[in-house]
Design a protein around this motif. Structure first.
Motif, PDB file in Angstrom:
ATOM      1  N   GLU A 199     -18.636  24.513  27.013  1.00 16.53           N
ATOM      2  CA  GLU A 199     -18.884  23.803  25.753  1.00 16.53           C
ATOM      3  C   GLU A 199     -18.819  24.745  24.560  1.00 16.53           C
ATOM      4  O   GLU A 199     -18.356  24.366  23.479  1.00 16.53           O
ATOM      5  N   ARG A 200     -19.265  25.978  24.737  1.00 16.36           N
ATOM      6  CA  ARG A 200     -19.145  26.963  23.669  1.00 16.36           C
ATOM      7  C   ARG A 200     -17.667  27.259  23.390  1.00 16.36           C
ATOM      8  O   ARG A 200     -17.253  27.400  22.231  1.00 16.36           O
TER       9      ARG A 200
ATOM     10  N   LEU B 138     -11.518  33.964  32.834  1.00 10.79           N
ATOM     11  CA  LEU B 138     -12.070  34.353  31.537  1.00 10.79           C
ATOM     12  C   LEU B 138     -13.486  33.814  31.363  1.00 10.79           C
ATOM     13  O   LEU B 138     -14.367  34.499  30.820  1.00 10.79           O
ATOM     14  N   LEU B 139     -13.703  32.592  31.826  1.00 15.61           N
ATOM     15  CA  LEU B 139     -15.059  32.026  31.739  1.00 15.61           C
ATOM     16  C   LEU B 139     -16.048  32.899  32.502  1.00 15.61           C
ATOM     17  O   LEU B 139     -17.147  33.189  32.014  1.00 15.61           O
ATOM     18  N   SER B 140     -15.656  33.333  33.704  1.00 14.17           N
ATOM     19  CA  SER B 140     -16.562  34.147  34.517  1.00 14.17           C
ATOM     20  C   SER B 140     -16.883  35.478  33.843  1.00 14.17           C
ATOM     21  O   SER B 140     -17.950  36.049  34.066  1.00 14.17           O
TER      22      SER B 140
ATOM     23  N   GLU C  54     -26.767  31.644  30.507  1.00 10.91           N
ATOM     24  CA  GLU C  54     -25.912  30.513  30.155  1.00 10.91           C
ATOM     25  C   GLU C  54     -25.260  29.955  31.412  1.00 10.91           C
ATOM     26  O   GLU C  54     -24.763  30.698  32.260  1.00 10.91           O
ATOM     27  N   THR C  55     -25.246  28.642  31.565  1.00  7.96           N
ATOM     28  CA  THR C  55     -24.555  28.039  32.692  1.00  7.96           C
ATOM     29  C   THR C  55     -23.054  27.967  32.400  1.00  7.96           C
ATOM     30  O   THR C  55     -22.615  28.119  31.248  1.00  7.96           O
ATOM     31  N   GLU C  56     -22.263  27.750  33.440  1.00 10.06           N
ATOM     32  CA  GLU C  56     -20.822  27.631  33.242  1.00 10.06           C
ATOM     33  C   GLU C  56     -20.491  26.439  32.340  1.00 10.06           C
ATOM     34  O   GLU C  56     -19.617  26.524  31.485  1.00 10.06           O
ATOM     35  N   ASP C  57     -21.212  25.335  32.523  1.00 13.64           N
ATOM     36  CA  ASP C  57     -20.958  24.168  31.666  1.00 13.64           C
ATOM     37  C   ASP C  57     -21.262  24.487  30.208  1.00 13.64           C
ATOM     38  O   ASP C  57     -20.532  24.068  29.305  1.00 13.64           O
ATOM     39  N   GLU C  58     -22.338  25.225  29.973  1.00 12.35           N
ATOM     40  CA  GLU C  58     -22.676  25.607  28.598  1.00 12.35           C
ATOM     41  C   GLU C  58     -21.617  26.536  28.015  1.00 12.35           C
ATOM     42  O   GLU C  58     -21.270  26.443  26.826  1.00 12.35           O
ATOM     43  N   CYS C  59     -21.090  27.428  28.849  1.00 10.64           N
ATOM     44  CA  CYS C  59     -20.032  28.331  28.386  1.00 10.64           C
ATOM     45  C   CYS C  59     -18.777  27.546  28.032  1.00 10.64           C
ATOM     46  O   CYS C  59     -18.142  27.798  26.996  1.00 10.64           O
TER      47      CYS C  59
END
Length: 278
Positions: free
Chosen positions: A234-235, A218-220, A227-232
């Motif tokens: 955190e969102r 889902l993140l991908s 947006e970086t994965e880490d930023e995602c």
């Protein structure tokens, strides 16, 4: 609970975890086994469709269930693995016949499987809708139906079905998944009414954001441009009132409670850090 902790809460009982090879299901297998249950971890190495978060029909659920069983058995726990596609009626029947022929009783069934896929409704194919709904809902029906005679013969027991926060609230681009998980909640409530007088309890758990393979997928799909994965992540975390993701062990603790709670039935209980609080 640490890796060496052992309890006797479910001593003498037999539990079947369908979808027990990996992720939350594997945590449920280990938690029930560490509390004294004899556990069958059932899973599959092949799905009927590639409309899933693995992006493939080839998966490793049964292989991982075998590895889990070997590891826990080496620690002295009674865990075995079985192969099943939860959407295959004949395979589900064979699974339950194996439980009847082997352990010979059944006290707890956990239907811990599920698939998701991301697509807006306007571009969603009927085949995708059907496969995602089937992958989450058909097996709950088939497994529960086959479990009832064994649970009845054991004097009662517990069925725990896996829904989701997506079975309590709608989320964009996963309408088929939401439809199925809302369906799990409704099925659970109806079946609980049917079998309550037979000492068979039926409940649903609704996990929130648990960082398993499904949420990696889902993140991908939901990461924004730039947006970086880490930023995602955190969102995503900001969507949870407690500001913490849940763990497989958090969900397994609720399953353990429901396996032993004699007066709880017909409930859909969220473990989501407050995401679906009224």
């Amino acid at each position: 609970m640490t890796s060496n902790d052992r309890g006797t809460r479910l001593a003498g009982q037999v539990a079947l975890v369908v979808g027990g090879g990996r992720g939350i299901g594997a945590a449920v297998v280990e938690t029930l086994a560490r509390n004294g249950a004899r556990v069958v971890a059932a899973d599959t190495d092949r799905l009927p469709s590639a409309y899933n978060h693995y992006r493939s029909t080839a998966v490793t659920g049964y292989a991982e269930a075998r590895e889990l069983a070997v590891r826990l058995a080496a620690e002295g726990m009674a865990v075995t693995a079985a192969e099943v596609d939860a959407t295959d009626e004949d395979a589900v029947r064979r699974l339950y016949q194996g439980v009847a022929d082997g352990p010979g009783r059944l006290d707890t069934v956990v239907n811990a499987f599920g698939v998701t896929h991301v697509s807006p409704v306007e571009r969603m194919e009927l085949a995708e809708f059907r496969h995602v709904v089937s992958g989450n809902l058909d097996g709950v029906f088939l497994s529960s139906r086959e479990a009832l005679p064994l649970l009845r013969a054991s004097g009662g027991g517990s069925i725990v079905n896996f829904s989701s926060v997506s079975g309590r609230s709608g989320f964009a681009k996963v309408a088929h998944y939401c439809a199925a998980k809302f369906g799990v909640v409704g099925f659970t409530a109806a079946l609980a009414q049917e079998v309550a007088k037979e000492n068979i309890r039926v409940n649903a758990v609704c996990p929130g954001m648990v960082r398993t393979g499904m949420w990696d997928y889902l993140l991908s799909e939901f990461v924004r441009p730039g947006e970086t994965e880490d930023e995602c992540w955190e969102r995503m975390r900001a969507m949870v009132p407690q500001r913490e993701f849940q763990t497989p062990e958090d969900i397994a603790d609720l399953v353990l409670y429901l396996a032993a709670a004699p007066r709880v039935t017909g409930q859909a209980i969220s473990v989501d850090g407050g995401m679906t609080a009224p």
